[in-house]
Scaffold this active site. Sequence first.
Site, PDB file in Angstrom:
ATOM      1  N   HIS A  86       0.149  -1.540  -0.239  1.00 36.58           N
ATOM      2  CA  HIS A  86       0.185  -0.194  -0.163  1.00 36.58           C
ATOM      3  C   HIS A  86       1.130   1.292   0.316  1.00 36.58           C
ATOM      4  CE1 HIS A  86      -3.259  -2.478   1.418  1.00 36.58           C
ATOM      5  NE2 HIS A  86      -2.269  -3.370   2.356  1.00 36.58           N
ATOM      6  N   SER A 130      14.292  21.844 -16.267  1.00 38.11           N
ATOM      7  CA  SER A 130      13.140  22.639 -15.788  1.00 38.11           C
ATOM      8  C   SER A 130      13.617  23.938 -16.565  1.00 38.11           C
ATOM      9  CB  SER A 130      12.450  22.706 -14.719  1.00 38.11           C
ATOM     10  OG  SER A 130      11.274  23.897 -14.926  1.00 38.11           O
ATOM     11  N   LYS A 142      15.651  22.407 -10.725  1.00 38.79           N
ATOM     12  CA  LYS A 142      14.674  21.039 -11.036  1.00 38.79           C
ATOM     13  C   LYS A 142      15.863  19.591 -11.855  1.00 38.79           C
ATOM     14  CE  LYS A 142      10.632  20.587 -11.240  1.00 38.79           C
ATOM     15  NZ  LYS A 142       9.473  19.726 -10.472  1.00 38.79           N
ATOM     16  N   GLU A 160       8.948   9.053 -17.234  1.00 37.30           N
ATOM     17  CA  GLU A 160       8.005   9.460 -17.239  1.00 37.30           C
ATOM     18  C   GLU A 160       7.069   8.893 -18.570  1.00 37.30           C
ATOM     19  OE1 GLU A 160       8.679  13.502 -15.312  1.00 37.30           O
ATOM     20  OE2 GLU A 160       6.657  13.191 -15.041  1.00 37.30           O
TER      21      GLU A 160
END
Length: 463
Positions: free
Chosen positions: A161, A282, A288, A295
């Site tokens: 979980h 970024s 970043k 992704e």
Amino acid sequence: MSNNSSNQMWGGRFAAGPDAIMEAINASIGFDKRLAAQDIAGSRAHAAMLAATGIVKDSDADAMREGLLTVLSEIETGNFEFSTALEDIHMNVEARLKALIGEPAGRLHTGRSRNDQVATDFKLWVRDQLDGAQGALASLMAALLAQAEAGADWVMPGFTHLQTAQPVTWGHHMMAYVEMFGRDLSRMRDARARMNECPLGAAALAGTSFPIDRDMTAQALGFDRPSANSLDAVSDRDFALEFLAAASICAMHLSRFAEELVIWSSAQFRFVTLSDRFSTGSSIMPQKKNPDAAELIRAKIGRIFGANVALMTVMKGLPLAYSKDMQEDKEQVFDAADNLMLALAAMDGMVRDMTANRASLAEAAGSGFSTATDLADWLVRVLGLPFREAHHITGALVAMAEDDGVDLPDLTLEQMQSVHSEINASIFEVLGVENSVASRTSYGGTAPAQVRAQVARWKEVLG
Ligand code: ARG
């Protein structure tokens, strides 16, 4: 070819050519040109067989085979003009062959049809993908094995979980994916073995009256045997569906792993550092470093599974044998294959480059009461309590630690004894995460010795 002349390949009974819209919906050359090499290999095998069986003269077959090589090199060097009026790769190649060698080109289509031709071409193409995917999976597995071997005894939290459950090892976690990708590899291998029957010679649907030698063409094209039913041979696309199903499952595995890398590389987790080579920045936030490759791998399942659903849907209502619906079998398989291979390569590179942060992993492994099960097991093993009672006592100790804002090993013996008087100091031995993982020696468990044994086994399997 213009609209008012009929098709040079099948136009005998037609007085007029197709409407422009008809031509647009009918043509597949825009995408099936990717089958050029397979189409020419199939035609060369067919031509050789036509000569060997005496169906055409040797000199004609030789001209065909030579001419086909010229067509192939024209296509490969970009010196080929594909024509929409000629519909598809089969007729584009044959028309060019006619222009190159003249009359003998017209004899190539003896004893075959575009129906068995396209089934053969597409099978050859899918077979290459099944082989390529196996190689890419083996490479990714080798990258994971290297990670697992380096960190066979590095502790980290195991989750259920996404809540801290029990400590595991980095190596154990990497090896979980080796198992998954190993099954993906074997699915590709199984699919290849099942699909390797040659449709060529099934002709339009019923076979042919010419004395063709189907064993000869099957062998020349690397198939195990000719397919045994001509209707089936031109009708089914289950080989492409099996590839897409295996690709979908593989993409799902890749997606789950990618998701973990996204989480793990965050400032909150810091379990892994991805290399600059597989990250992006970024344009507005200078600090970043984004896990874009992970992704995108996570997202690839969308189009791959989409292709599976699309082809299943195209096929589901078709009566035997060939229907033009089946021309819609190719584009999404091409796209799914391209993107699966890209995702596998990107994951391979990311895994090879990434650094596991041993200290962060260890720190996280010890938090979240991750050794609560070890404590309960100790109560069972040492005090002889029933597991349910041990579970209850442990729960009370976890609540006590939570109230004090500490972890289980930080509780005092007195505090423990206030919950169960027989608890003694040896309980602290099982509360360390290193001890916890080392104790899980059951087959397939997380103990470093078990992990190393699995690494060794897989190294042997992969050779
Ligand atoms: N372009 C067609 C396809 O991809 C080739 C087979 C055409 N056969 C036919 N009977 N029209 O399916």
